[in-house]
Design an enzyme around this catalytic site. Sequence first.
Site, PDB file in Angstrom:
ATOM      1  N   ARG A   1     -31.757  25.711  84.066  1.00 52.85           N
ATOM      2  CA  ARG A   1     -30.798  24.917  84.814  1.00 52.85           C
ATOM      3  C   ARG A   1     -30.172  23.899  83.869  1.00 52.85           C
ATOM      4  O   ARG A   1     -30.863  23.250  83.090  1.00 52.85           O
ATOM      5  CB  ARG A   1     -31.471  24.178  85.990  1.00 52.85           C
ATOM      6  CG  ARG A   1     -31.802  25.055  87.174  1.00 52.85           C
ATOM      7  CD  ARG A   1     -30.546  25.494  87.922  1.00 52.85           C
ATOM      8  NE  ARG A   1     -30.820  26.155  89.187  1.00 52.85           N
ATOM      9  CZ  ARG A   1     -30.929  27.470  89.330  1.00 52.85           C
ATOM     10  NH1 ARG A   1     -30.835  28.245  88.268  1.00 52.85           N
ATOM     11  NH2 ARG A   1     -31.144  28.000  90.528  1.00 52.85           N
TER      12      ARG A   1
ATOM     13  N   GLU B   1     -21.911  23.586  87.466  1.00 55.03           N
ATOM     14  CA  GLU B   1     -21.212  24.849  87.205  1.00 55.03           C
ATOM     15  C   GLU B   1     -20.239  25.205  88.320  1.00 55.03           C
ATOM     16  O   GLU B   1     -20.506  24.910  89.485  1.00 55.03           O
ATOM     17  CB  GLU B   1     -22.243  25.973  87.033  1.00 55.03           C
ATOM     18  CG  GLU B   1     -23.121  25.800  85.806  1.00 55.03           C
ATOM     19  CD  GLU B   1     -24.094  26.956  85.639  1.00 55.03           C
ATOM     20  OE1 GLU B   1     -23.858  28.031  86.242  1.00 55.03           O
ATOM     21  OE2 GLU B   1     -25.081  26.790  84.917  1.00 55.03           O
TER      22      GLU B   1
ATOM     23  N   HIS C   1     -23.604  31.913  82.577  1.00 59.18           N
ATOM     24  CA  HIS C   1     -24.648  32.116  83.592  1.00 59.18           C
ATOM     25  C   HIS C   1     -24.786  33.606  83.923  1.00 59.18           C
ATOM     26  O   HIS C   1     -24.694  34.016  85.092  1.00 59.18           O
ATOM     27  CB  HIS C   1     -24.347  31.304  84.848  1.00 59.18           C
ATOM     28  CG  HIS C   1     -25.588  30.975  85.634  1.00 59.18           C
ATOM     29  ND1 HIS C   1     -25.766  29.794  86.314  1.00 59.18           N
ATOM     30  CD2 HIS C   1     -26.739  31.676  85.845  1.00 59.18           C
ATOM     31  CE1 HIS C   1     -26.934  29.786  86.907  1.00 59.18           C
ATOM     32  NE2 HIS C   1     -27.549  30.924  86.645  1.00 59.18           N
TER      33      HIS C   1
END
Length: 330
Positions: free
Chosen positions: A237, A266, A285
């Site tokens: 994270r 994000e 990601h």
Amino acid sequence: MTRPLVLFTDETDLDPRPGRALLEEAGCDTILAALPTREGEPQNLPAGAERAAALVVGYARIDKPLLDRLPEVGVIATMSAGFDMIDRAEAERRGIWIVNLVDAATEEVAAHALTLALALERDLRGSLAVTAAGGWTDDVSAVPRRLSTLTLGLFGFGRIARRFAEIAAPAFGRVIAHDPFVTGPVDGVELVTREELIAESDILSLHMPLTPETAGSIDAAAIAAMRPGSSLINVSRGELVDSAALRDALASGQLRGAAVDVLEGEPPASDDPFRVHERMLVTPHVAFLSEGSLEHYTVDPARNVLHWLRAGRLDRAVVPGTEREPLLRS
């Protein structure tokens, strides 16, 4: 028996259609919403959503004001291993079950962490830039470190970190790990204290969940305690790392580089300096992504909801809730 409603809170990079189809074939109604991920943005619900019995959540923020508008919700299924987007305390207070995904992409994320570590250590970005500019060997300035002389440190030692250690150990001289919940011996990996991990890692790879206790764990003090010229890997994270401290450490040379699949908030702004930072490798990601993992991510949350609808409880939940009468026949 009334058809129970399952609300898909947001459409991510994952296709919600397979999960919705599974639920509808089993006797449920489904609705797809577009709830926000950031605080302060309006949480607009589709008409009829207030009768939802279950939520399937991507990145949407699930907080008290939203749950106040969804009084019938008994289970929240995430499309990820993380569940930090949910107000856990509020869910517990209401007796709501929270079930996350387990082992959907362990192999993929571990492989991505190794890929980032190798690309960073071998200065893949710099070498590709030399080739693209028409240069060759004599134009390369960076001299990589020999992997067998380096210590790989794993901050957190769950399934993904263990798989990462398994595939990375043959390349590195030493693999160490710290996890307050792991105390037993592990083949090939030395368990150390948090202070030893930070001080002795040449490459520090983060594998922690995001919680109030872990947020900002890699701050200015932690980075200052790392070996000068060490590297940071993050496939967990973005909020685990203090962005300002990371930026300063890259500028000063305290860190030789960072390779991450996640950033704070994000998606980052299109002009976020980390996107093009010369000492960073940033992937969007995608560590979880493979043909094999996609089926788990798109269908398993719906399967978890179905299990709860048919049993009124869950055998495996990251946050247990209150047992209820089943809403669907088995």
